[in-house]
Design an enzyme around this catalytic site. Structure first.
Site, PDB file in Angstrom:
ATOM      1  N   GLN A 115       0.788  -4.681   9.071  1.00 28.97           N
ATOM      2  CA  GLN A 115       1.914  -5.304   8.347  1.00 28.97           C
ATOM      3  C   GLN A 115       1.564  -6.764   8.003  1.00 28.97           C
ATOM      4  OE1 GLN A 115       3.078  -3.560  11.559  1.00 28.97           O
ATOM      5  NE2 GLN A 115       2.983  -1.725  10.322  1.00 28.97           N
ATOM      6  N   ARG A 161      13.543  -1.637  28.480  1.00 28.30           N
ATOM      7  CA  ARG A 161      12.921  -1.066  29.692  1.00 28.30           C
ATOM      8  C   ARG A 161      13.312   0.388  29.921  1.00 28.30           C
ATOM      9  NH1 ARG A 161      15.283  -5.973  32.630  1.00 28.30           N
ATOM     10  NH2 ARG A 161      16.726  -5.446  30.959  1.00 28.30           N
ATOM     11  N   ASP A 175       0.332  -4.740   3.327  1.00 24.15           N
ATOM     12  CA  ASP A 175      -0.390  -4.159   2.193  1.00 24.15           C
ATOM     13  C   ASP A 175      -1.195  -5.190   1.412  1.00 24.15           C
ATOM     14  OD1 ASP A 175       0.736  -1.616   2.721  1.00 24.15           O
ATOM     15  OD2 ASP A 175       2.597  -2.336   1.823  1.00 24.15           O
ATOM     16  N   ASN A 177       3.579   3.302  11.247  1.00 23.16           N
ATOM     17  CA  ASN A 177       4.215   2.768  10.036  1.00 23.16           C
ATOM     18  C   ASN A 177       3.143   2.136   9.133  1.00 23.16           C
ATOM     19  OD1 ASN A 177       3.787   0.748  11.979  1.00 23.16           O
ATOM     20  ND2 ASN A 177       5.657  -0.380  11.513  1.00 23.16           N
ATOM     21  N   ALA A 178       2.030   1.716   9.747  1.00 21.30           N
ATOM     22  CA  ALA A 178       0.954   1.070   8.987  1.00 21.30           C
ATOM     23  C   ALA A 178       0.152   2.100   8.204  1.00 21.30           C
ATOM     24  CB  ALA A 178       0.021   0.329   9.946  1.00 21.30           C
ATOM     25  N   GLY A 179      -0.394   1.655   7.106  1.00 18.82           N
ATOM     26  CA  GLY A 179      -1.293   2.497   6.327  1.00 18.82           C
ATOM     27  C   GLY A 179      -2.414   1.625   5.812  1.00 18.82           C
ATOM     28  N   HIS A 180      -3.599   1.780   6.397  1.00 24.60           N
ATOM     29  CA  HIS A 180      -4.742   0.976   5.962  1.00 24.60           C
ATOM     30  C   HIS A 180      -5.687   1.858   5.155  1.00 24.60           C
ATOM     31  CE1 HIS A 180      -4.136  -2.102   9.444  1.00 24.60           C
ATOM     32  NE2 HIS A 180      -3.285  -2.264   8.465  1.00 24.60           N
ATOM     33  N   LYS A 185      -9.436  -2.894   3.864  1.00 22.58           N
ATOM     34  CA  LYS A 185     -10.744  -3.126   3.244  1.00 22.58           C
ATOM     35  C   LYS A 185     -11.445  -4.345   3.855  1.00 22.58           C
ATOM     36  CE  LYS A 185     -13.322  -5.058  -0.199  1.00 22.58           C
ATOM     37  NZ  LYS A 185     -13.821  -5.159  -1.536  1.00 22.58           N
ATOM     38  N   LYS A 234      -5.697  -5.424   3.935  1.00 20.58           N
ATOM     39  CA  LYS A 234      -6.329  -5.723   5.229  1.00 20.58           C
ATOM     40  C   LYS A 234      -7.375  -4.674   5.588  1.00 20.58           C
ATOM     41  CE  LYS A 234      -2.387  -5.821   7.378  1.00 20.58           C
ATOM     42  NZ  LYS A 234      -1.507  -5.705   6.208  1.00 20.58           N
TER      43      LYS A 234
HETATM   44  P1  IMP Z   1       9.408  -0.073  10.031  1.00 17.99           P
HETATM   45  O1  IMP Z   1       8.218  -0.834  10.466  1.00 17.99           O
HETATM   46  O2  IMP Z   1       9.111   1.366   9.698  1.00 17.99           O
HETATM   47  O3  IMP Z   1      10.565  -0.205  10.972  1.00 17.99           O
HETATM   48  O4  IMP Z   1       9.894  -0.702   8.646  1.00 17.99           O
HETATM   49  C1  IMP Z   1      10.442  -2.021   8.571  1.00 17.99           C
HETATM   50  C2  IMP Z   1      10.015  -2.713   7.298  1.00 17.99           C
HETATM   51  O5  IMP Z   1       8.621  -2.973   7.363  1.00 17.99           O
HETATM   52  C3  IMP Z   1      10.221  -1.893   6.020  1.00 17.99           C
HETATM   53  O6  IMP Z   1      10.491  -2.789   4.969  1.00 17.99           O
HETATM   54  C4  IMP Z   1       8.873  -1.255   5.800  1.00 17.99           C
HETATM   55  O7  IMP Z   1       8.657  -0.929   4.450  1.00 17.99           O
HETATM   56  C5  IMP Z   1       7.961  -2.389   6.247  1.00 17.99           C
HETATM   57  N1  IMP Z   1       6.662  -1.929   6.709  1.00 17.99           N
HETATM   58  C6  IMP Z   1       6.354  -1.335   7.879  1.00 17.99           C
HETATM   59  N2  IMP Z   1       5.043  -1.082   7.965  1.00 17.99           N
HETATM   60  C7  IMP Z   1       4.483  -1.537   6.827  1.00 17.99           C
HETATM   61  C8  IMP Z   1       3.149  -1.599   6.342  1.00 17.99           C
HETATM   62  O8  IMP Z   1       2.176  -1.188   6.992  1.00 17.99           O
HETATM   63  N3  IMP Z   1       2.981  -2.159   5.101  1.00 17.99           N
HETATM   64  C9  IMP Z   1       4.019  -2.660   4.400  1.00 17.99           C
HETATM   65  N4  IMP Z   1       5.280  -2.633   4.812  1.00 17.99           N
HETATM   66  C10 IMP Z   1       5.511  -2.080   6.025  1.00 17.99           C
HETATM   67 MG    MG Z   2      -0.579  -0.686   4.100  1.00 10.57          MG
END
Ligand code: IMP
Ligand code: MG
Length: 435
Positions: A236, A156, A26, A51-54, A31, A29
């Protein structure tokens, strides 16, 4: 030919660029990737999943990307979801549909690696069950099934996109995987999954995604041969890296620069520069040590409506800038250039603190200790900087920034040991200063 990056800025060398987060994710990135994409031909995601949010703001419209590379928001860019990514196909279909509804063209400009691994509902369910099982020691994951999906890849027992789009093979393998995982889910006391339901849902997603599927390693090497500029967009951040982060409070992929090579198939000597993105302060979502965490700065930023997670909406933990951590990030990633974002988040602060060392009892650290119990005990040693206490959001050139802001930025870049190249004073493309 030199290419215009932005008015007055020219890059006269071929630059394959790795962009990484220098903190806990966070960093803004999305932007910076969007800004750098102007000079790129190809944009590649190489690790992580949805899991990412851009977040990218363009002309009043806000776009949140999870799996699709941010390059999609610009015309005539080739976007690649590389082999190192784990893909939730249903999530990806939803994301593509959502972008199309906003008028983004997605047709022959998006490619999905046939060797990327697939995230299944049992991965998500196991992610949630393990978190509950851990109780107060939970990681605070996004519950998107990322850890279990990478776990299957390493064990695997995973399935790849190439398996997903082969109906017969997919059916046979899915039946076995659901059978095994239902036993595990039962042991957790959770509801088993219906093969029929998952099969139907994933077959539909497979048909939708099939036209995007490609051998992206070959595709990227053809781009290299053409002399295209390739931007490898990291997700991340450094301290969430499975090897270099605050294990086990990390994500399950290599978020540092090396991950861009393994996650794309582009060899290290073809990479020309590494750009590290960091906030002017620090944030972290999820559990785990965070030496400079500070309630006052968290309250201030949340009251401004800032620092809520793009994927889960969770309020992010906030703290002062940690130069011990960013210097470590510089070392592990080989950061050549720095982009500092969210400078405007500090516009109202009277005295800004920067962590320059950690102290644990009588021991002082100028690097990040690997034992997370030690790191959790560490107290930051701070240097103080006077705040500029005026809005920076209108600045478009370095000299338009208040002198105190310039001094602060110079200091944190110097402490990080890298060259300050970009300063960002707001979410808009135009709120970007090149040095
Ligand atoms: P996971 O990736 O969902 O397994 O989460 C593992 C750790 O990474 C947790 O603390 C999440 O909050 C953090 N995390 C995963 N993806 C992001 C991201 O894109 N931004 C910030 N923290 C992340
Ligand atoms: Mg993010």
């Amino acid at each position: 030919m030199p290419r215009a990056l932005s008015p007055g800025i020219f890059v006269d060398y071929m630059a394959n660029t790795i962009l990484v987060g220098a903190q806990w994710g966070d960093e803004g990135k999305g932007k910076i990737i969007d800004v750098l994409t102007e000079q790129a031909d190809v944009v590649v995601r190489t690790q992580g999943g949805n899991n990412a949010g851009h977040t990218v703001h363009i002309g009043g419209q806000k776009y949140i990307l999870h799996l699709v590379p941010s390059g999609i928001l610009r015309k005539n860019k080739v976007c690649v979801i590389g082999n190192g990514v784990v893909v939730d196909p249903v999530g990806l279909v939803g994301e593509i549909e959502g972008l199309r509804k906003l008028g983004i063209k997605i047709d022959r400009n998006l490619f999905l690696s046939e060797t990327a691994h697939v995230v299944f509902p049992y991965h998500r369910e196991l992610d949630a069950q393990r978190e509950t099982f851990k109780g107060k020691n939970k990681i605070g994951t996004t519950k998107r099934g990322i850890g279990p999906a990478y776990g299957d890849k390493a064990a695997r027992t995973g399935m790849r996109v190439i398996d997903l789009i082969n109906p017969e093979r997919f059916k046979t393998q899915l039946a076995l995987r659901i059978k095994e995982n239902n036993e595990v889910l039962k042991a957790f006391g959770a509801k088993p999954l219906s093969f029929k339901k998952v099969h139907e849902e994933y077959r539909a997603a497979a048909d939708y995604l099939k036209p995007f599927v490609a051998n992206t390693v070959i595709l990227l090497h053809q781009a290299l041969q053409r002399g295209d500029n390739i931007l490898l967009e990291g997700a991340q951040g450094t301290f969430l890296d499975i090897d270099h982060g605050t294990y086990p409070f990390v994500t399950s992929s290599n978020t540092t620069a090396g991950g861009a090579c393994t996650g794309s198939g582009i060899p290290p000597q073809r990479m020309d520069r590494v750009v590290g993105v960091m906030k002017a302060y620090t944030t972290r979502v999820g559990e785990g040590p965070f030496p400079t965490e500070n309630a006052e700065i968290a309250d201030m930023l949340h009251a401004m409506g800032r620092e809520f997670g793009a994927t889960t909406g969770r309020p992010r933990r906030c703290g002062w800038f940690d130069s011990v951590a960013t210097r470590h990030a510089g070392m592990v990633n080989g950061i050549d250039e720095l982009a500092v974002t969210n400078i405007d988040g500090l516009d109202s602060v009277e005295t800004i603190k920067v962590c320059i060392a950690y102290r644990d009892g009588s021991k002082q650290y100028d690097y990040v200790p690997n034992d997370i119990e030690v790191l959790a005990r560490c107290q930051p040693v701070y240097a103080e900087f006077p705040g500029w206490r005026t809005s920076t959001t209108q600045a478009r050139q370095w000299k338009e920034l208040p002198p105190k802001a310039r001094a602060y930025l110079k200091a944190i870049a110097e402490l990080t040991d890298a060259r300050l190249a970009i300063a960002s004073v707001g979410p808009g493309r135009e709120q970007t200063i090149f040095l």
